[in-house]
Motif scaffolding. Structure first.
Motif, short mmCIF file in Angstrom:
data_model
loop_
_atom_site.label_atom_id
_atom_site.label_comp_id
_atom_site.label_asym_id
_atom_site.label_seq_id
_atom_site.Cartn_x
_atom_site.Cartn_y
_atom_site.Cartn_z
N ALA A 3 -25.75 22.70 -27.88
CA ALA A 3 -26.16 21.60 -26.88
C ALA A 3 -27.73 21.68 -26.52
O ALA A 3 -28.27 20.79 -25.99
CB ALA A 3 -25.24 21.47 -25.83
N SER A 6 -30.34 20.14 -28.67
CA SER A 6 -29.84 18.84 -29.32
C SER A 6 -31.12 17.72 -29.15
O SER A 6 -31.69 18.07 -27.88
CB SER A 6 -28.70 18.02 -28.66
OG SER A 6 -27.42 18.56 -29.11
N ASP A 10 -29.95 12.82 -31.19
CA ASP A 10 -28.58 13.42 -31.29
C ASP A 10 -27.49 13.07 -30.25
O ASP A 10 -26.47 12.79 -30.48
CB ASP A 10 -28.71 14.99 -31.37
CG ASP A 10 -29.27 15.49 -32.68
OD1 ASP A 10 -29.47 14.71 -33.52
OD2 ASP A 10 -29.95 16.54 -32.59
N LEU A 11 -28.05 13.31 -28.86
CA LEU A 11 -27.12 13.06 -27.80
C LEU A 11 -26.80 11.48 -27.83
O LEU A 11 -25.63 11.05 -27.13
CB LEU A 11 -27.96 13.34 -26.49
CG LEU A 11 -28.14 14.98 -26.70
CD1 LEU A 11 -28.96 15.42 -25.30
CD2 LEU A 11 -26.76 16.00 -26.50
N GLN A 83 -36.31 17.46 -27.47
CA GLN A 83 -35.07 18.30 -27.46
C GLN A 83 -34.89 18.13 -26.15
O GLN A 83 -35.63 18.16 -25.21
CB GLN A 83 -35.57 19.67 -27.93
CG GLN A 83 -35.53 20.14 -29.34
CD GLN A 83 -35.57 21.47 -29.54
OE1 GLN A 83 -35.86 22.06 -28.93
NE2 GLN A 83 -35.29 21.81 -30.72
#
Length: 87
Positions: A3, A6, A10-11, A83
């Motif tokens: 996590a 990510s 992605d989130l 990120q």
């Protein structure tokens, strides 16, 4: 993928962060570029000022006036590839 590694995209894709939160992050940066990292409801954060400072594309785009839309578009693209850090 861990996590902490990510991307914002992605989130967004997995529903952890929604589109309105991304827009809110961009709006917050435009209101106050020195405000520091933006924290999403999920606990993830992203430092938009650091992204802008580290991205050469922003040197050619004005932040205000008729160029604001272009600036927001470039900023959104950079944010999506950034990120996120989970705090």
């Amino acid at each position: 993928m861990h996590a902490g590694l990510s991307t914002i995209a992605d989130l967004r894709k997995n529903g952890t962060i929604n589109s309105q939160e991304i827009v809110a992050a961009i709006d917050a940066y435009l209101r106050d570029p020195a405000a520091g990292p933006y924290r999403f409801a999920s606990g993830h954060s992203v430092d938009l000022a650091a992204l802008v400072n580290a991205t050469p594309a922003f040197e050619a785009v004005d932040r205000s006036g008729p160029q604001e839309k272009a600036f927001r578009t470039v900023l959104a693209a950079i944010v999506m590839s950034a990120q996120a850090i989970k705090l």
